[in-house]
Design an enzyme around this catalytic site. Structure first.
Site, PDB file in Angstrom:
ATOM      1  N   SER A   1     -41.982   5.748   6.892  1.00 44.04           N
ATOM      2  CA  SER A   1     -41.092   6.337   5.444  1.00 44.04           C
ATOM      3  C   SER A   1     -39.550   5.728   6.306  1.00 44.04           C
ATOM      4  O   SER A   1     -38.381   5.295   5.379  1.00 44.04           O
ATOM      5  CB  SER A   1     -40.528   7.968   6.060  1.00 44.04           C
TER       6      SER A   1
ATOM      7  N   HIS B   1     -44.647   9.833   1.240  1.00 42.09           N
ATOM      8  CA  HIS B   1     -44.021   9.171   0.571  1.00 42.09           C
ATOM      9  C   HIS B   1     -44.840   8.040  -0.174  1.00 42.09           C
ATOM     10  O   HIS B   1     -44.150   6.857  -1.123  1.00 42.09           O
ATOM     11  CB  HIS B   1     -42.884   7.950   1.332  1.00 42.09           C
TER      12      HIS B   1
ATOM     13  N   LYS C   1     -40.898  15.534  -3.429  1.00 40.63           N
ATOM     14  CA  LYS C   1     -40.841  13.647  -3.284  1.00 40.63           C
ATOM     15  C   LYS C   1     -40.418  13.316  -4.382  1.00 40.63           C
ATOM     16  O   LYS C   1     -39.779  13.861  -5.788  1.00 40.63           O
ATOM     17  CB  LYS C   1     -41.138  12.789  -2.092  1.00 40.63           C
TER      18      LYS C   1
END
Length: 393
Positions: free
Chosen positions: A183, A211, A240
């Site tokens: 990340s 991610h 996310k």
């Protein structure tokens, strides 16, 4: 003031003196590509809101309906009286979406990564971890009594060396652990190569796909699908791309998930996820699965930003992920540049030690499908002006 508080105050003073102090800026309203702050509206380029779903009306409506039908929270851990039909529905939906046999929910992916190792791997076993893995993986491994091995980031020769060492040590179970996307850098794990090596040494693979889930690979199913391989354990988040709220998961074969339900401490000793978050998560997965248009816009934005910033002369880490780090070197410079950009209406954050190694401070920009082309161009112009002011370019 006690001696303990004096010591802590001195430590805090040292953090400030080294320009390592982290500042939190309140957002007044929804998380989005444009956010309202005390000074007005700014363009947001530092959220994990990859698909732009954090304020999507369909997710808000689903959460509101669940709030009415199931209440605010379960007031219990799952095995006592905290499991609802919504929890079971989201776990099944996650498993289907990720093409895994089963899944289990946690309060956050930090908890999922903290849970997975201790029940599965003991003194007879070996865990081989990429050197740049997320802090939650590192902390989770520390809770296990398994032997620990580490390989240099993305270095398959080193991974092979560590696999040989684990097998020569007589390990019963061996697992290779990696972020799907690192990340801080936006780099992808070499999952096809890792799978080939793991198969040679009869090892499992665990991937943290925080991610990636929702926007990487076909239908956004994540890095294993991007690489065209099967992994054994997949962890991820709803915090996310899948709505930006809260909640993590482990997806794996049913025996692994069943063991988590029996032995995973963050699962057994934490309240169940609130029903509104769970209901919105189901809708977010549906939207991600059908979200080719959102993914196309996201990656178009990333290409546009990368091209404009490179043309302006900034030092960017190479890649294709919507995480695009602007490398600056020193923490003080990263802090100063982020502050000046904020004053120009661009919300970004400087990253520095201990989040990244010393001397590798950066501004980690993150693109969203909610950004317009004009938003991207506005950000590039602001970065360029600020970079010239500070002598970065």
């Amino acid at each position: 003031m006690s001696s303990t508080l004096q010591d802590i105050s001195a430590e805090l003073d040292a953090i400030r003196a080294q320009s390592l102090w982290k500042v939190e800026r309140p957002i007044l309203g929804h998380q989005s590509s444009h956010v309202r702050v005390n000074s007005g509206e700014v363009l947001n380029f530092c959220a994990n809101n990859y698909l732009g779903l954090a304020d999507h009306p369909d997710l808000i409506a689903a959460a509101g309906e669940a709030l009415s039908s199931h209440g605010l929270g379960m007031a219990s851990v799952r095995f006592i009286c905290g499991t609802s039909d919504l929890h079971l529905g989201l776990e099944q939906r996650l498993a289907d979406y990720l093409q895994m046999e089963d899944s289990i929910l946690f309060a956050a992916c930090f908890d999922a990564n903290g849970a997975v190792f201790e029940p599965l791997f003991g003194e007879q076993d070996a865990i081989i971890s990429d050197a740049l893995n997320h802090a939650s993986i590192i902390d989770g491994i520390r809770l296990s009594k398994a032997r620990r091995f580490r390989f240099a980031n993305g270095d398959m020769n080193d991974l092979e060396t560590q696999l040989k060492a684990a097998r020569e040590a007589g390990a019963r179970r061996v697992v290779v652990v990696t972020d799907g996307v690192f990340s801080m850098d936006g780099y992808f794990a070499k999952l096809a190569d890792i799978r080939a090596l793991a198969d040679r040494f009869d090892a499992l693979i665990m991937v943290d796909d925080c991610h990636a889930t929702g926007f990487i690979g076909p239908q956004g199913r994540g890095t294993p699908h991007r690489a065209g391989v099967k992994v054994d354990i997949l962890t991820g988040t709803l915090g996310k791309a899948l709505g930006g709220s809260a909640g993590g998961y482990i997806a794996a074969a049913k025996p692994i998930v069943d063991l988590m339900r029996q032995r995973a401490r963050p699962y057994l000793f934490s309240n169940a996820l609130p029903p509104p978050i769970v209901a919105a998560g189901i809708i977010a997965i549906n939207m991600a699965e059908q979200g080719d248009d959102l993914r196309a816009r996201l990656f178009d934005n990333a290409k546009r930003f990368r091209a404009g910033m490179s043309k302006a002369g900034f030092n960017l880490l190479p890649g294709e992920h919507p995480i695009i780090p602007v490398m600056l070197g020193e923490a003080k410079l990263a802090q100063e540049m982020a502050a000046k950009l904020y004053d120009k209406g661009i919300y970004v954050t400087g990253f520095f030690f201990p989040v990244v190694p010393k001397g590798q401070a950066r501004i980690r920009t993150q693109m969203s499908a909610a950004h317009s082309s004009q938003d991207i161009d506005t950000a590039i112009a602001a970065f360029t002006a600020t970079g010239q002011e500070l002598g970065v370019i």
